[in-house]
Design a protein around this motif. Structure first.
Motif, PDB file in Angstrom:
ATOM      1  N   PHE A  85       0.817  -1.220   0.000  1.00  0.00           N
ATOM      2  CA  PHE A  85       0.000   0.000   0.000  1.00  0.00           C
ATOM      3  C   PHE A  85       0.850   1.269   0.000  1.00  0.00           C
ATOM      4  N   THR A  86       1.968   1.235   0.696  1.00  0.00           N
ATOM      5  CA  THR A  86       2.803   2.430   0.771  1.00  0.00           C
ATOM      6  C   THR A  86       3.949   2.401  -0.233  1.00  0.00           C
ATOM      7  N   GLY A  87       4.289   1.207  -0.712  1.00  0.00           N
ATOM      8  CA  GLY A  87       5.428   1.064  -1.615  1.00  0.00           C
ATOM      9  C   GLY A  87       6.761   1.114  -0.900  1.00  0.00           C
ATOM     10  N   GLN A  88       6.724   1.214   0.425  1.00  0.00           N
ATOM     11  CA  GLN A  88       7.967   1.282   1.183  1.00  0.00           C
ATOM     12  C   GLN A  88       8.588  -0.108   1.322  1.00  0.00           C
ATOM     13  N   ALA A  89       9.895  -0.101   1.421  1.00  0.00           N
ATOM     14  CA  ALA A  89      10.601  -1.369   1.619  1.00  0.00           C
ATOM     15  C   ALA A  89      10.278  -1.935   2.994  1.00  0.00           C
ATOM     16  N   VAL A  90       9.994  -3.238   3.042  1.00  0.00           N
ATOM     17  CA  VAL A  90       9.742  -3.933   4.301  1.00  0.00           C
ATOM     18  C   VAL A  90      10.491  -5.262   4.270  1.00  0.00           C
ATOM     19  N   ASP A  91      10.493  -5.902   5.404  1.00  0.00           N
ATOM     20  CA  ASP A  91      11.144  -7.210   5.547  1.00  0.00           C
ATOM     21  C   ASP A  91      10.095  -8.116   6.199  1.00  0.00           C
ATOM     22  N   ALA A  92       9.157  -8.599   5.395  1.00  0.00           N
ATOM     23  CA  ALA A  92       8.057  -9.388   5.930  1.00  0.00           C
ATOM     24  C   ALA A  92       8.324 -10.873   5.739  1.00  0.00           C
ATOM     25  N   TRP A  93       8.119 -11.643   6.803  1.00  0.00           N
ATOM     26  CA  TRP A  93       8.382 -13.082   6.789  1.00  0.00           C
ATOM     27  C   TRP A  93       7.152 -13.870   7.219  1.00  0.00           C
ATOM     28  N   GLY A  94       7.031 -15.056   6.677  1.00  0.00           N
ATOM     29  CA  GLY A  94       6.037 -15.993   7.172  1.00  0.00           C
ATOM     30  C   GLY A  94       6.603 -16.751   8.359  1.00  0.00           C
ATOM     31  N   GLN A  95       5.793 -17.692   8.870  1.00  0.00           N
ATOM     32  CA  GLN A  95       6.197 -18.435  10.063  1.00  0.00           C
ATOM     33  C   GLN A  95       7.100 -19.616   9.738  1.00  0.00           C
ATOM     34  N   GLY A  96       7.158 -19.985   8.467  1.00  0.00           N
ATOM     35  CA  GLY A  96       8.018 -21.089   8.044  1.00  0.00           C
ATOM     36  C   GLY A  96       7.278 -22.408   7.946  1.00  0.00           C
ATOM     37  N   THR A  97       7.764 -23.260   7.067  1.00  0.00           N
ATOM     38  CA  THR A  97       7.236 -24.614   6.941  1.00  0.00           C
ATOM     39  C   THR A  97       8.419 -25.567   6.794  1.00  0.00           C
ATOM     40  N   LEU A  98       8.368 -26.663   7.552  1.00  0.00           N
ATOM     41  CA  LEU A  98       9.498 -27.578   7.618  1.00  0.00           C
ATOM     42  C   LEU A  98       9.456 -28.592   6.475  1.00  0.00           C
ATOM     43  N   VAL A  99      10.580 -28.701   5.784  1.00  0.00           N
ATOM     44  CA  VAL A  99      10.755 -29.722   4.747  1.00  0.00           C
ATOM     45  C   VAL A  99      11.867 -30.668   5.206  1.00  0.00           C
ATOM     46  N   THR A 100      11.521 -31.940   5.284  1.00  0.00           N
ATOM     47  CA  THR A 100      12.489 -32.949   5.682  1.00  0.00           C
ATOM     48  C   THR A 100      12.633 -33.973   4.562  1.00  0.00           C
ATOM     49  N   VAL A 101      13.848 -34.133   4.068  1.00  0.00           N
ATOM     50  CA  VAL A 101      14.116 -35.094   2.997  1.00  0.00           C
ATOM     51  C   VAL A 101      14.928 -36.235   3.601  1.00  0.00           C
ATOM     52  N   SER A 102      14.289 -37.389   3.701  1.00  0.00           N
ATOM     53  CA  SER A 102      14.926 -38.515   4.367  1.00  0.00           C
ATOM     54  C   SER A 102      14.276 -39.814   3.940  1.00  0.00           C
ATOM     55  N   SER A 103      15.062 -40.870   3.887  1.00  0.00           N
ATOM     56  CA  SER A 103      14.517 -42.182   3.574  1.00  0.00           C
ATOM     57  C   SER A 103      14.174 -42.930   4.861  1.00  0.00           C
TER      58      SER A 103
END
Length: 120
Positions: free
Chosen positions: A102-120
């Motif tokens: 809305f303002t066009g200003q620079a921000v540093d917005a993050w989500g809460q994260g989602t875990l990816v596990t690659v394993s056999s």
């Protein structure tokens, strides 16, 4: 204020695929660049892929040819399609926005994260 909610993480075997989603509210319009970052245990957060409003893309060398970032403006959603997953792709994946829509200003917005596990 932009809010980001990730989903799609989970446990997958090496060589498998996952698609992560990041829903942006209230709107993705006006955000210059959306990105996916990841942080593995004991390591710094790193850029995985980013996509700009004109759909230019940039990828980390480690994921080129395996991961694809895309955005659906109509659904206010950014995706990360991950193929040929490796154990070293195991991390928490975060969605990021660099602009207040809305303002066009620079921000540093993050989500809460989602875990990816690659394993056999």
């Amino acid at each position: 204020q932009v809010r980001l909610v990730e989903s799609g993480g989970g446990l997958v075997q090496p060589g498998g695929s996952l698609r992560l989603s990041c829903v942006v509210s209230p709107t993705i319009f006006g955000i210059d660049a959306m990105g996916w970052y990841r942080q593995a245990p004991g390591k710094q957060r790193e850029l995985v892929a980013e996509i700009t409003s004109d759909r230019s893309t940039n990828y980390a060398d480690s994921v080129k040819g395996r991961f694809t970032i895309s955005r659906d403006n109509g659904k206010n959603t950014v995706y990360l399609q991950m193929n040929s997953l490796k154990a070293e792709d195991t991390a928490v994946y975060y969605c990021h926005a660099d602009t207040d829509p809305f303002t066009g200003q620079a921000v540093d917005a993050w989500g809460q994260g989602t875990l990816v596990t690659v394993s056999s």
